[in-house]
Every structure is written in C-alpha cells, then in structure tokens.
Design an enzyme around this catalytic site. Sequence first.
Site, PDB file in Angstrom:
ATOM      1  N   HIS A  82       0.819  -1.221   0.000  1.00 46.69           N
ATOM      2  CA  HIS A  82       0.000   0.000   0.000  1.00 46.69           C
ATOM      3  C   HIS A  82       0.852   1.270   0.000  1.00 46.69           C
ATOM      4  CE1 HIS A  82       0.793  -1.335   4.115  1.00 46.69           C
ATOM      5  NE2 HIS A  82       0.753  -0.073   4.471  1.00 46.69           N
ATOM      6  N   HIS A 171      28.265  -4.792 -10.516  1.00 43.86           N
ATOM      7  CA  HIS A 171      29.183  -5.566  -9.674  1.00 43.86           C
ATOM      8  C   HIS A 171      28.523  -6.759  -8.995  1.00 43.86           C
ATOM      9  CE1 HIS A 171      32.181  -1.964  -9.128  1.00 43.86           C
ATOM     10  NE2 HIS A 171      31.880  -2.221 -10.398  1.00 43.86           N
ATOM     11  N   ARG A 205      36.132 -10.054 -12.596  1.00 45.06           N
ATOM     12  CA  ARG A 205      36.384 -10.371 -11.180  1.00 45.06           C
ATOM     13  C   ARG A 205      35.095 -10.419 -10.370  1.00 45.06           C
ATOM     14  NH1 ARG A 205      37.176  -4.954 -11.827  1.00 45.06           N
ATOM     15  NH2 ARG A 205      36.557  -3.543 -10.131  1.00 45.06           N
TER      16      ARG A 205
END
Length: 228
Positions: A82, A171, A205
């Site tokens: 809501h 990331h 990475r």
Amino acid sequence: MPALVSERTVLDALAAGRADLAVPAGALVTALARDTARDHGLTLRLAEPADGRRRGAALPAPTPPRPVAGAPAQTLALGCDHAGFEIKDALAAHARALGWTITDVGTGSAESVDYPDFAYAVGRLVHLGQTQLGLMIDGVGVGSAIVANKLPGVRAALCPDVFSAFNARAHNDANVLTLGSRTMGVETCKRVLAEFLGTDFEGGRHARRVQKIADVEARFLPGAPGAA
C-alpha cells in the site's frame, strides 16, 4: 494479472468462519498464505469451473520451484504494498517507455496489505526465469529486499540513489530492485530504476564474487550436504 491469494485472503476467510477457500485456477498462492491455511486447518481448494461440472479438488502442494534459465529479455516483474501503490503506475510507465514489458503482481489499491506477499510474488517470477528483473516498492524498501533474497537465485538490492543502482547491477548482478516510497521521491525513483534497467553485469572479477554468493546460498538449500 493473475489472482493473488495472500495471507490476508486466508485470514479473512478464517475470520468469516470458513473451513475451506476456493482458489481460482492459475492464481498465485503465496507461501505465507499456504502456511497460515495449514496452521489454522483451512483447506485450499481449486474453484469449480464456470460450467460447474465438477467440484473443486484439494489444491495440490506446491512443487519446490526450480530456476529456469533464459528469462525473456527486458521483462520486469513489478509489485508494491500500500505504501508503494501511489508511485507504482508512474514507475511502470517509465519502465515501459524504456522498452520493458511489465508483469504486475499487485497490489491494486492503497488498502493496507503485507509487503512480504508481494515481494515474494516479484522474487518468484525472477527465480523461475519468467522475468529478467524485478521491482518491488514499499515504504522504505528494506523489508521487501529481505523477503526477495530468501528465494534461491534472487539478488535483491535496495538502491536509494543512482550510483547504488549502477553498482548493484554492474558488480553484484542484482536482479531485483527495491525502492522506498517514503524515503525517495518519484523522480529519484525513476532515475534509479532507469540506471538499474540500463546497466549490465560487468562479469570479470565480479563474476567470481557473485559465484561465491551462490555458493553460500547453495549450502543451505534442501539436500545440500552438511549445511554450515
């Protein structure tokens, strides 16, 4: 939009003294609704078809969902409670203008509801691979992020600003965005949403680190050897 059977639906049926509840075919029955019905002895039954040729059978227990690879591109599950209802339509229109297809799981009014039901509905569509990403709006965004992150494969992030949205996607490979309607203005929400939808995961990475998140999650899934 498919019908939603939430914990509130079950509680209302119990308050009315009912012993069972007819559930429309194809309805989304939340985990909280099932648990509450079970705990209070309320039977969930499939609603009779319109022609009335057969009586409703007991609703089958849910099969544990398995993630589905390859969600349709630029598809977005959208939900709110809501507190988020007032800005939901504006954000939906903004996402559509950016080329995204919306699956709206509710809520459909400003009447008080429980955010876990709708956060679960959003996260479930992402988990099942039915939508690429998800958006859930409540008052602050924290509670919905907690709920959505309980679903395997969901990485929900509360992003109060554009940089957070970029980082969450680039990331962390976040796939559900939560926003707080009481802490963020609608224009800020639009900018954050646009950044979230327009940013791709960078991999590299970061992929190794996201995999470690998945590895932690996997240790606690049913059947995982020696949760620790």
